[in-house]
Design an enzyme around this catalytic site. Structure first.
Site, short mmCIF file in Angstrom:
data_model
loop_
_atom_site.label_atom_id
_atom_site.label_comp_id
_atom_site.label_asym_id
_atom_site.label_seq_id
_atom_site.Cartn_x
_atom_site.Cartn_y
_atom_site.Cartn_z
CG HIS A 164 -2.15 -0.60 1.30
ND1 HIS A 164 -2.59 -1.45 2.28
CD2 HIS A 164 -2.99 -0.92 0.32
CE1 HIS A 164 -3.86 -1.76 1.90
NE2 HIS A 164 -3.79 -1.89 0.78
CB CYS A 260 -2.72 0.52 8.48
SG CYS A 260 -1.14 0.44 7.43
N1 ARG Z 1 -3.74 -7.12 6.43
C1 ARG Z 1 -4.23 -6.11 5.89
C2 ARG Z 1 -3.89 -6.15 4.25
O1 ARG Z 1 -3.08 -6.75 3.90
C3 ARG Z 1 -3.18 -4.96 6.34
C4 ARG Z 1 -3.62 -3.40 5.73
C5 ARG Z 1 -2.77 -2.41 6.36
N2 ARG Z 1 -3.50 -1.10 5.79
C6 ARG Z 1 -2.67 -0.16 5.13
N3 ARG Z 1 -3.35 0.97 5.10
N4 ARG Z 1 -1.47 -0.17 5.02
O2 ARG Z 1 -4.79 -5.67 3.68
#
Ligand code: ARG
Length: 685
Positions: A164, A260
């Site tokens: 992300h 996150c």
């Molecule tokens: N386990 C989640 C995923 O892989 C973690 C999300 C983390 N969020 C973020 N904004 N980076 O989607």
């Protein structure tokens, strides 16, 4: 300032959708996670207003509210998750946005978009940084710009650990930025550097990046993050921020950090651009036809698009049901900008793809400086190519790779491949990819050859391959076809000279291309029985043997060249003796390391390239025998449709040659002497 959070009541690692989650299933200490979350939120709540969404029991990742959507200006763009595991979160998040009075805007299509996790505003500016490549789709970026009236800069994420944008990128007020460059491709790094001057950027090191330092939540002058090195704390202090490290390592097991866990609901007001700026993202449709599955064409096409930072959608596909049928696929290609779209289309073109857009006339630019092409030149492949001139498709003559296409109209329009050095001022060069069409010939049934490529070939396999090659060579000889051999001196060292000579004598070779060394060793062998001073019959160096090498050169020089050396009776056997006797032309292209050289060796390489090119005209088969430079040089000028066989003991050389995109090239990794002896056994003995 309001922030949306979600208590980690049901937080867990229950599936793996990013590399951080690997090996962590069932390892979350929920109580510890709750303590970390509470400690963090207690701090954040002192500076901002926290709003809570109720966690859903079957959504273990729901605490990561940054992925709920993107919110600004009272408007929420809800997420559409790439992974079905998280898709369950979409409904409760959307319901919350509606309940809280946000205007919910659905981005058009069903492409994945993971909210603020992949879209971050530059505070106070009408600029949105949007990530793609792992989770969110490039296709969504245009809609983001339109929804919020901002310019969107698309950044391509290339490291799956930083899946992300918010895992490696944190825009800060006054045009500042905290980020981890290695998470982005080259172009994106350049795009970032162009917009944020060096003295406003903090590039974190590997350790800080892995500690999720960029996954930072800024509230006022405070920046919350999981962990930060002393160096980073100081760098942020220089920018006027206070870094506050609050460990959330329990959440790192799921690949999430501080940012996150939070979604900004009141992005700093920015001057909205009206009308919304036009996005550089562009698209075009192409059609692929042929043996897309058997020959891996579809794979290659899709890789080309992704590698160039583009994205695709297969808009229609019909797969062949039988081996003899063709498949057909239509792709819609989306690229971050015109430039990359043209790059992708160009590469797809050389796979034989056809553009769906209306046929355009080729764009021509004139040469202004001798020997220099206009910058936008179309560069050629080995495949038959046609150029659109005056409403007709004109086939390109002298097809070869790495050339440009020069066109003209005399009595009729024509097009031909030309090298830079042949360009004259005023020449009309095809630029761009409009009005260019490439035809990939049907793959010849490779049968025995198919398995040979690049891997070391066992004796058994060499034998089978040699039989197949011999079969083709016999047929070529019968119908007066042309076989060209490109050979290196190793042919002599490995005991293949006699075999090659016998093939020449028997009429299996119509031209021989090599350098200075092969004839020198061949003639040394004939005159003195050694090659570079090594007695080939016993495999031992003879006393003062190296002199033989120089003596051979000296004698041929005295004779005035190879032909006179043969005709005067000095040379009485060997490869070149047979070439002279059978009137088989040979071209010797020299190099810096040549001893002598022999009078026949061309030391002007431009001249030598031209002589090689003439020699391979009309060839149907080219045998490349243990000569890397001369073989590659020849490969560069060979059009598709010529069966190229490359034999070398080094797999790297074979790969390089067999892999020039020609369907007809095969590689055999073996000792060239052995190969030639087997071939001669099959054809001559
Ligand atoms: N386990 C989640 C995923 O892989 C973690 C999300 C983390 N969020 C973020 N904004 N980076 O989607």
């Amino acid at each position: 300032m309001r922030i949306l959070v979600c208590p980690p009541d049901h937080f867990d690692v229950a599936y793996v959708i990013n590399p951080w989650m690997e090996g962590q299933i069932g390892r979350v200490d929920r109580a510890r996670a709750e303590r970390q979350w509470n400690a963090l939120m207690e701090q954040v709540a002192r500076r901002a207003e926290l709003l809570e969404v109720t966690p859903a029991p079957d959504c273990p990742d729901m605490c990561f509210t940054a992925n709920a959507g993107l919110v600004a200006d009272g408007r929420a763009l809800p997420a559409r998750f790439r992974n079905p595991e998280r898709a369950l979160e979409e409904a409760p998040f959307t319901r919350w946005f509606e309940g809280a009075g946000f205007e919910v805007v659905r981005p058009g299509e069903d492409d994945p978009f993971e909210g603020e996790g992949d879209a971050l505003f530059q505070p106070g500016e009408a600029l949105l940084w949007a990530g793609y490549g792992v989770r969110s789709a490039l296709e969504t970026h245009t809609a983001l710009g339109r929804a919020f009236g901002v310019e969107v800069v698309s950044l391509r994420l290339v490291d799956p650990r930083f899946y992300h944008l918010d895992t490696c990128f944190a825009p800060l007020p006054e045009g500042r930025l905290l980020y981890y460059p290695a998470a982005f491709d080259e172009r994106s790094q350049r795009a970032i550097e162009r917009r944020v001057p060096a003295n406003r950027r903090i590039a974190v090191d590997d350790a800080d990046a892995m500690g999720f330092a960029c996954n930072a939540l800024r509230v006022g002058e405070t920046i919350f993050m999981n962990r930060a090195s002393g160096k980073l704390v100081r760098a942020l202090a220089d920018f006027g921020f206070e870094a506050k490290a609050l460990p959330v390592d329990e959440f790192l097991k799921a690949g999430g950090g501080v940012k996150c866990l939070s979604l900004l609901l009141d992005q700093a007001p920015y001057p909205r651009i009206q009308p919304a700026p036009t996005s550089p993202i562009c698209s075009e449709s192409v059609e692929l036809k042929g043996h897309l599955m058997d020959s891996g064409g579809l794979n290659r096409a899709l890789d080309i698009v992704t590698d160039a930072g583009g994205s695709f959608r297969v808009t229609s596909i019909s797969l062949a049901e039988r081996k003899d049928q063709e498949s057909r696929a239509e792709l819609r290609i989306v690229a971050p900008d015109e430039d990359r779209l043209e790059g992708v289309l160009g590469a797809l073109l050389s796979l034989g793809a056809q553009r769906k857009s209306p046929v355009r006339t080729a764009r021509i630019e004139r040469v202004t400086q001798a020997g220099v092409a206009p910058d936008g030149f179309y560069s050629t492949t080995i495949y038959p190519t046609e150029i659109r001139i005056d409403g007709a498709w004109i086939p390109v003559e002298r097809q070869r790779m790495d050339a440009v296409v020069v066109t003209g109209t005399g009595t009729a329009p024509w097009a031909r491949c030309a090298l830079f050095r042949d360009l004259r001022p005023g020449d009309a060069v095809v630029c761009g990819i409009d009005g260019v069409r490439v035809r990939i010939p049907e793959a010849r049934e490779s049968g025995e050859f198919a398995f040979m490529n690049a891997s070391v070939s066992s004796e058994r396999r060499v034998e089978t391959a040699v039989k197949a090659i011999a079969w083709e060579m016999r047929r070529l000889r019968e119908r007066g076809g042309k076989v060209v051999v490109v050979a290196g001196p190793v042919v002599v060292h490995t005991g293949g000279a006699r075999a090659l000579a016998s093939l020449v004598a028997a009429g299996y070779v119509q031209a021989l291309l090599t350098g200075n060394a092969l004839p020198v060793h061949d003639i040394e062998l004939d005159l003195y029985g050694t090659s570079l001073g090594v007695d080939l019959s016993r495999g031992r160096p003879v006393h003062e043997g190296h002199r033989n090498h120089l003596m051979a050169i000296n004698r041929v020089r005295a004779a005035g060249g190879i032909r006179p050396a043969v005709e005067s009776g000095l040379v009485r056997g060997g490869i070149f003796y047979e070439c002279v006797r059978r009137e088989v032309p040979f071209v010797l292209a020299g190099s810096i390391r040549d001893d002598g050289p022999l009078p026949d060796t061309l030391m002007d390489l431009v001249e030598a390239q031209a002589a090689y090119a003439r020699a391979i005209e009309g060839a149907e088969m080219i045998l490349m025998l243990s000569s890397m430079l001369h073989a590659i040089g020849t490969g560069n000028m060979t059009p598709a449709g010529v069966r190229v066989i490359c034999v070398d003991i080094s797999p790297a050389v074979v790969t390089k040659l067999a892999d020039r995109g020609s369907l007809e090239s095969v590689g055999i990794v073996t000792d060239v002497g052995l190969f030639l002896n087997l071939l001669a056994q099959n054809l001559v003995d």
